[in-house]
Design a protein around this motif. Structure first.
Motif, PDB file in Angstrom:
ATOM      1  N   SER A   1       0.700  -1.221  -0.036  1.00  0.00           N
ATOM      2  CA  SER A   1      -0.160  -0.126   0.055  1.00  0.00           C
ATOM      3  C   SER A   1       0.892   1.165   0.113  1.00  0.00           C
ATOM      4  N   VAL A   2       2.086   1.251   0.322  1.00  0.00           N
ATOM      5  CA  VAL A   2       3.108   2.240   0.157  1.00  0.00           C
ATOM      6  C   VAL A   2       3.418   2.655  -1.166  1.00  0.00           C
ATOM      7  N   THR A   3       4.118   1.566  -1.906  1.00  0.00           N
ATOM      8  CA  THR A   3       4.719   1.832  -3.256  1.00  0.00           C
ATOM      9  C   THR A   3       3.437   1.515  -4.436  1.00  0.00           C
ATOM     10  N   GLY A   4       2.321   1.067  -3.948  1.00  0.00           N
ATOM     11  CA  GLY A   4       1.419   0.857  -4.880  1.00  0.00           C
ATOM     12  C   GLY A   4       1.603  -0.661  -5.899  1.00  0.00           C
ATOM     13  N   LEU A   5       2.823  -1.293  -5.367  1.00  0.00           N
ATOM     14  CA  LEU A   5       2.841  -2.570  -5.934  1.00  0.00           C
ATOM     15  C   LEU A   5       1.523  -3.278  -5.846  1.00  0.00           C
ATOM     16  N   GLY A   6       1.383  -3.980  -7.073  1.00  0.00           N
ATOM     17  CA  GLY A   6       0.292  -4.796  -7.271  1.00  0.00           C
ATOM     18  C   GLY A   6      -1.093  -4.546  -7.333  1.00  0.00           C
ATOM     19  N   ARG A   7      -1.321  -3.030  -7.256  1.00  0.00           N
ATOM     20  CA  ARG A   7      -2.420  -2.431  -7.321  1.00  0.00           C
ATOM     21  C   ARG A   7      -3.414  -2.907  -8.798  1.00  0.00           C
ATOM     22  N   ASP A   8      -2.717  -2.382  -9.752  1.00  0.00           N
ATOM     23  CA  ASP A   8      -3.175  -2.770 -11.342  1.00  0.00           C
ATOM     24  C   ASP A   8      -3.702  -4.433 -11.312  1.00  0.00           C
ATOM     25  N   GLU A   9      -2.498  -4.973 -10.992  1.00  0.00           N
ATOM     26  CA  GLU A   9      -2.819  -6.413 -11.013  1.00  0.00           C
ATOM     27  C   GLU A   9      -4.156  -7.049 -10.272  1.00  0.00           C
ATOM     28  N   LEU A  10      -4.280  -6.499  -9.226  1.00  0.00           N
ATOM     29  CA  LEU A  10      -5.336  -6.724  -8.249  1.00  0.00           C
ATOM     30  C   LEU A  10      -6.671  -6.366  -8.702  1.00  0.00           C
ATOM     31  N   LEU A  11      -6.666  -5.146  -9.405  1.00  0.00           N
ATOM     32  CA  LEU A  11      -7.910  -4.594  -9.650  1.00  0.00           C
ATOM     33  C   LEU A  11      -8.276  -5.363 -11.029  1.00  0.00           C
ATOM     34  N   LEU A  12      -7.262  -5.891 -11.660  1.00  0.00           N
ATOM     35  CA  LEU A  12      -7.859  -6.740 -13.088  1.00  0.00           C
ATOM     36  C   LEU A  12      -8.049  -8.068 -12.707  1.00  0.00           C
ATOM     37  N   HIS A  13      -7.622  -8.570 -11.640  1.00  0.00           N
ATOM     38  CA  HIS A  13      -8.209  -9.873 -11.154  1.00  0.00           C
ATOM     39  C   HIS A  13      -9.465  -9.673 -10.633  1.00  0.00           C
ATOM     40  N   MET A  14      -9.723  -8.916  -9.685  1.00  0.00           N
ATOM     41  CA  MET A  14     -11.161  -8.691  -9.372  1.00  0.00           C
ATOM     42  C   MET A  14     -12.165  -8.513 -10.317  1.00  0.00           C
ATOM     43  N   SER A  15     -11.776  -7.684 -11.711  1.00  0.00           N
ATOM     44  CA  SER A  15     -12.730  -7.534 -12.682  1.00  0.00           C
ATOM     45  C   SER A  15     -12.836  -8.854 -13.355  1.00  0.00           C
ATOM     46  N   GLN A  16     -11.902  -9.748 -13.636  1.00  0.00           N
ATOM     47  CA  GLN A  16     -11.910 -11.078 -14.114  1.00  0.00           C
ATOM     48  C   GLN A  16     -13.107 -11.978 -13.248  1.00  0.00           C
ATOM     49  N   LEU A  17     -12.765 -11.981 -11.960  1.00  0.00           N
ATOM     50  CA  LEU A  17     -13.558 -12.649 -10.937  1.00  0.00           C
ATOM     51  C   LEU A  17     -15.004 -12.185 -11.164  1.00  0.00           C
ATOM     52  N   ARG A  18     -15.326 -10.957 -11.185  1.00  0.00           N
ATOM     53  CA  ARG A  18     -16.568 -10.544 -11.442  1.00  0.00           C
ATOM     54  C   ARG A  18     -17.352 -10.812 -12.425  1.00  0.00           C
TER      55      ARG A  18
END
Ligand code: GTP
Ligand code: MG
Length: 200
Positions: A181-198
């Motif tokens: 949450s400090v550097t933003g690492l993984g943010r885009d990957e996680l958002l993409l992953h959640m959109s795929q699950l939805r």
């Protein structure tokens, strides 16, 4: 998969008080202080959507946030808060378990695991409980930026040991994402992953 708008909807003390709605939702689960509220803020790029604290036990209710008017992200109280009396811990688990077992719109649990400490039994127990109840989960390793490490082990070493323990119990390792949450690492990957699950 970008976030344009986030709206706090409500805090609920019981599973049956959660919003009655058919929009899909993701629950954020993990030990107290693992960084659940911080991750929500990092995802939505706002400092204080979800309240954070250095002291564990900050989040005490089931908090629903509506994203882009189309799906929910749910901040939950942490488990394993050592200072909570046993009775309070029991309450926590029955009310949160009620939520997991009855929430029909739950598309997945993001199980947050602190990458700056070695594998914790309580996280493995939690993953196994979700697995036994067929609740889909994604491991989200938090605090991957932390280089001041516990017991001389780096985040990647802790993650590797955790995954080896998980592999003993699963035929297929659940998906996992490294974040900070400090550097933003993984943010885009996680958002993409959640959109795929939805959209699954
Ligand atoms: P509870 O609501 O008490 O269950 O805690 P929580 O899981 O919501 O944790 P919270 O987001 O409040 O963060 C706890 C502490 O960890 C705060 O001091 C955060 O600043 C810190 N923290 C959270 N995420 C990160 C991260 O990615 N990296 C680092 N270095 N610190 C983090
Ligand atoms: Mg919190």
């Amino acid at each position: 998969s970008q976030i344009k708008e986030v709206e706090f909807v409500k805090s609920s003390g019981r599973a049956k008080d959660c919003p009655k709605d058919d929009r899909p939702e993701f629950a954020i689960l993990g030990r107290s202080n693992v960084g659940k509220s911080s991750l929500i803020n990092a995802l939505v790029r706002k400092k204080e959507v979800a309240l954070t604290s250095k002291k564990p036990g900050k989040t005490q209710l089931i908090n629903h946030f509506l994203v882009n008017k189309s799906w929910y992200i749910v901040d939950l109280p942490g488990y394993g808060f050592a200072k909570a009396p046993d009775a309070a811990r029991m309450d926590w688990s029955s009310f949160t378990k009620g939520y997991f077992l009855n929430r029909e719109t739950l598309v997945g649990v993001l199980l947050l695991v602190d990458a700056s400490v070695p594998p914790q039994k309580i996280d493995l127990d939690c993953a196994n409980w979700l697995g036994r109840n067929n609740i889909p989960m994604t491991f989200v390793f938090t605090k991957c930026d932390k280089m001041k490490v516990a017991k001389g082990r780096r985040p990647d070493e802790n993650i590797k040991s955790f995954q080896e323990l998980i592999r003993e119990n699963y035929q297929q390792h659940p998906p996992w994402i490294m974040t900070s949450s400090v550097t933003g690492l993984g943010r885009d990957e996680l958002l993409l992953h959640m959109s795929q699950l939805r959209n699954y």
